[in-house]
Design an enzyme around this catalytic site. Structure first.
Site, short mmCIF file in Angstrom:
data_model
loop_
_atom_site.label_atom_id
_atom_site.label_comp_id
_atom_site.label_asym_id
_atom_site.label_seq_id
_atom_site.Cartn_x
_atom_site.Cartn_y
_atom_site.Cartn_z
N ARG A 1 34.92 53.56 38.30
CA ARG A 1 35.79 53.29 39.44
C ARG A 1 37.18 52.89 39.01
NH1 ARG A 1 31.88 48.78 41.67
NH2 ARG A 1 32.33 48.23 39.51
N LYS B 1 18.72 49.50 28.69
CA LYS B 1 17.87 48.44 29.21
C LYS B 1 18.71 47.58 30.16
CE LYS B 1 18.52 44.39 26.59
NZ LYS B 1 18.10 43.26 25.86
N LYS C 1 17.72 50.56 14.42
CA LYS C 1 18.12 49.77 13.25
C LYS C 1 17.41 50.29 12.02
CE LYS C 1 18.92 45.45 15.76
NZ LYS C 1 20.34 45.24 15.52
N LYS D 1 16.98 31.50 22.70
CA LYS D 1 18.42 31.29 22.49
C LYS D 1 18.66 29.87 22.02
CE LYS D 1 20.11 34.70 25.74
NZ LYS D 1 20.78 35.53 24.73
N ASP E 1 14.32 39.92 29.03
CA ASP E 1 15.50 40.43 28.31
C ASP E 1 15.17 40.84 26.87
OD1 ASP E 1 18.25 41.04 28.44
OD2 ASP E 1 18.72 39.27 27.24
N HIS F 1 17.87 49.61 21.48
CA HIS F 1 18.67 49.83 20.28
C HIS F 1 18.02 49.26 19.02
CE1 HIS F 1 20.16 45.84 21.43
NE2 HIS F 1 20.42 45.67 20.15
N HIS G 1 12.30 44.48 23.01
CA HIS G 1 12.50 44.47 21.55
C HIS G 1 11.28 43.91 20.80
CE1 HIS G 1 16.47 45.36 22.72
NE2 HIS G 1 16.90 44.14 22.89
N1 NAP Z 1 27.12 45.47 26.38
C1 NAP Z 1 26.15 45.58 25.51
O1 NAP Z 1 26.30 45.32 24.33
C2 NAP Z 1 24.80 46.08 25.96
C3 NAP Z 1 23.74 46.05 25.05
C4 NAP Z 1 22.49 46.55 25.43
C5 NAP Z 1 22.33 47.06 26.71
N2 NAP Z 1 23.37 47.05 27.57
C6 NAP Z 1 23.14 47.63 28.91
O2 NAP Z 1 24.05 48.71 29.10
C7 NAP Z 1 24.49 48.78 30.47
C8 NAP Z 1 25.99 48.66 30.51
O3 NAP Z 1 26.36 47.45 29.89
P1 NAP Z 1 27.87 46.89 29.88
O4 NAP Z 1 27.81 45.65 29.10
O5 NAP Z 1 28.82 47.97 29.48
O6 NAP Z 1 28.04 46.56 31.42
P2 NAP Z 1 29.37 46.15 32.20
O7 NAP Z 1 30.52 46.06 31.27
O8 NAP Z 1 29.04 44.99 33.06
O9 NAP Z 1 29.52 47.39 33.20
C9 NAP Z 1 29.88 48.69 32.80
C10 NAP Z 1 30.73 49.32 33.89
O10 NAP Z 1 29.90 49.61 34.99
C11 NAP Z 1 30.72 49.67 36.16
N3 NAP Z 1 30.02 49.00 37.27
C12 NAP Z 1 29.42 49.58 38.31
N4 NAP Z 1 28.87 48.72 39.14
C13 NAP Z 1 29.09 47.53 38.65
C14 NAP Z 1 28.76 46.23 39.07
N5 NAP Z 1 28.03 46.00 40.16
N6 NAP Z 1 29.17 45.21 38.30
C15 NAP Z 1 29.86 45.42 37.19
N7 NAP Z 1 30.21 46.67 36.74
C16 NAP Z 1 29.84 47.69 37.47
C17 NAP Z 1 32.05 49.04 35.80
O11 NAP Z 1 32.97 50.09 35.67
P3 NAP Z 1 33.95 50.52 36.87
O12 NAP Z 1 34.33 49.26 37.59
O13 NAP Z 1 35.09 51.18 36.17
O14 NAP Z 1 33.16 51.44 37.70
C18 NAP Z 1 31.81 48.44 34.43
O15 NAP Z 1 32.95 48.50 33.61
C19 NAP Z 1 23.77 47.63 31.17
O16 NAP Z 1 22.58 48.13 31.74
C20 NAP Z 1 23.42 46.66 30.05
O17 NAP Z 1 22.28 45.90 30.35
C21 NAP Z 1 24.59 46.58 27.23
#
Ligand code: NAP
Length: 509
Positions: free
Chosen positions: A52, A165, A199, A357, A252, A195, A257
């Site tokens: 978005r 996840k 590893k 944690k 979580d 992920h 994992h």
């Molecule tokens: N971050 C990590 O290291 C990590 C590790 C393992 C798994 N994950 C999983 O990977 C997925 C993405 O993780 P992320 O950390 O990248 O998530 P994030 O930063 O919170 O969200 C990714 C993008 O999704 C969009 N979005 C759509 N609906 C949203 C809402 N209700 N709230 C917030 N953002 C929303 C936003 O983009 P726009 O506003 O541009 O649409 C946001 O930038 C999740 O399922 C998370 O559990 C993440």
């Protein structure tokens, strides 16, 4: 380890939903760059970010360029490689819940196919919070982007969808999500990311077991005293309080994992290295995992939540004081449990699983402790305390394998002491290990599913976790907080971990 069965990655368009987010910034963009750097990214791969957030292609490229500069495991960035990749990166702005955005995305992907010869190959990577996933699937399907067997002018092409996840919140929601996905996709098109499976040290578990002859002879209940999987973090919720408070450590970390590590360590040798042969064996372990229900939840599971305290001289807030966390939260930040794998190989061997944690040490490891040597000869000598042999597979951060055994202390007295025979990954193999996301992205591009969880595995793992969650719901939570930061969790965990020795023999209890 699955090299023999791996298909070659093929070029296509990788569409990242949620491309403005943290995962793309910290993991996906650096992984794509490092694959390109190693000449592993199929020539002509195109990346399309979707979200978005208002961005031009140029802004998107610059943002990812900055992310790569910050988070790439290899430095400095080789600008010619990055620039070549960035030229094939595009951004499409749109909402997740429909409107004109999906037809526009569909058209753009067809144009890019024409321009770059990506032949209709698609990877849809859902890097968004889980609540958004069903809407994306429905909308992609409605514009014809999710046809099960996409037909292309040049013959068959691939369609793969990557799910991050958490995959569901409990058994029922995981099943609902799977049913929804199954209506649109075939299992080989579905990549459920855990992920940990990417590893190096996790992939090495199967190599250690099945490429060596000495371990399998003792890898069963006749020789093993217990199996323990620990995922311990020293950090708190690190700005993810809102998400974590509705999730907890059982969902979580343990449901995915920890159970994935357990299956790799305890599964039977697979019939081959194909994805299904491996996943069949992992699922069998989960089918035999003794459920903890009713009173067993009280007897065999400890839950905890950290309070305020001092770690390394720095005061840290209690979990309930973290941003985004309910000040009366009953969410657990520690879970430790004892169960059994009721099959021929592991009958009667306790399995200890622990995740938490703000614990004493950051470590992920698997320990296999062997039965004691007979208490005759050295064991019968006065003053000699022989500890059982223990094999430890250190997954992170200090990757390696070590074996504890007794040795004679040099000198004229017969004195014994435990020593560690150690294989440190880092110094044995000087080349840096790839990041898990590099391995896993490459596997998605090749259609190799061995390192991704299958539907039955995910649901069996949820079945195990959900019975514990239900047991908890039936009782009032313990007095939280119940452990101090920098310790090994609540005292209640000791009642069964003491039997299997403390987590890291760190003596912090
Ligand atoms: N971050 C990590 O290291 C990590 C590790 C393992 C798994 N994950 C999983 O990977 C997925 C993405 O993780 P992320 O950390 O990248 O998530 P994030 O930063 O919170 O969200 C990714 C993008 O999704 C969009 N979005 C759509 N609906 C949203 C809402 N209700 N709230 C917030 N953002 C929303 C936003 O983009 P726009 O506003 O541009 O649409 C946001 O930038 C999740 O399922 C998370 O559990 C993440």
């Amino acid at each position: 380890m699955f090299e023999l069965e791996r298909h070659k990655p093929e070029r296509g368009i990788v569409v990242i939903f949620g491309a403005s987010g943290d995962l793309t910034r910290r993991k996906l963009a650096p992984a794509l760059y490092n694959l390109a750097r190693q000449n592993l990214l199929p020539d002509g791969t195109v990346v399309v970010g979707y979200g978005r957030t208002e961005m031009t292609d140029e802004v998107f490229r610059n943002r990812l360029g900055e992310s790569v500069s910050t988070f790439s495991r290899t430095q400095p960035i080789e600008s010619d490689i990055w620039n070549a990749l960035a030229r094939r990166m595009f951004y499409q702005r749109g909402s997740y819940d429909g409107g004109d955005a999906y037809p526009a995305l569909h058209r753009r992907l067809l144009e890019l196919d024409e321009r770059f010869g990506t032949g209709g190959n698609r990877i849809f990577y859902l890097a968004v919070p889980p609540g958004v996933v069903p809407a994306i699937l429905r909308n992609l399907s409605s514009v014809g982007s999710l046809e099960r067997r996409r037909r292309c002018d040049e013959g068959t092409c691939y369609l793969r969808v990557v799910f991050e996840k958490p995959f569901g919140h409990d058994l029922e929601s995981a099943r609902r999500l799977s049913n929804e996905i199954d209506r649109l996709l075939e299992e080989p098109q579905i990549f459920r990311m855990d992920h940990y499976l990417g590893k190096e040290t996790v992939q090495n578990i199967s190599v250690l077991r099945f490429a060596n002859s000495i371990f399998e002879h003792v890898w069963h209940s006749a020789s093993v005293r217990y199996v323990r999987v620990t995922v311990a973090e020293t950090l708190g919720v690190e700005g993810r309080g809102g998400y974590f408070d509705s999730t907890g450590i059982l969902r979580d970390i343990l449901q995915n994992h920890v159970l994935q590590l357990l299956t790799l360590v305890t599964m039977e040798p697979p019939a081959s290295l194909s994805a299904d042969a491996i996943r069949d064996e992992k699922a069998k372990v989960l089918r035999c995992l003794r459920p903890l229900e009713g009173e067993e939840v009280v007897r065999s599971v400890a839950r905890g939540q950290y309070g305020r305290g001092v770690v390394d001289g720095v005061e840290v807030p209690a979990y309930r004081e973290e941003e985004g966390v309910d000040p009366n939260s009953a969410t657990e930040t520690f879970v430790g449990l004892r169960t059994y794998i009721d099959n021929w190989r592991w009958a009667g061997v306790p399995v200890y699983l622990c995740a938490g944690k703000r614990l004493a040490q950051a470590l992920t490891e698997v320990s296999i402790e062997f039965k004691e040597a007979p208490r005759v000869l050295f064991g019968a000598m006065e003053g000699v305390e022989l500890k059982p042999n223990r094999l430890t597979l250190r997954i992170q951060p200090d990757e390696g394998v070590s074996l504890r055994f007794a040795s004679k202390v040099p000198g004229l007295k017969m004195e014994l002491r435990d020593v560690e025979m150690d294989f440190p990954y880092g110094s044995a193999f000087p080349a840096a290990s790839p990041e898990a996301y590099e391995r896993l992205l490459l596997d998605v591009m090749g259609g190799n599913s061995a390192l991704f969880a299958r539907r039955d595995e995910v649901e069996l793992a949820w079945q195990f976790a959900t019975s514990i969650l239900e047991g908890w719901q039936k009782r009032p939570p313990p007095e939280f907080p119940n452990y101090a930061p920098g310790t090994w969790g609540p005292v209640s965990a000791e009642r069964f971990f003491a039997e299997g020795a403390s987590y890291a023999d760190a003596g912090d209890r």
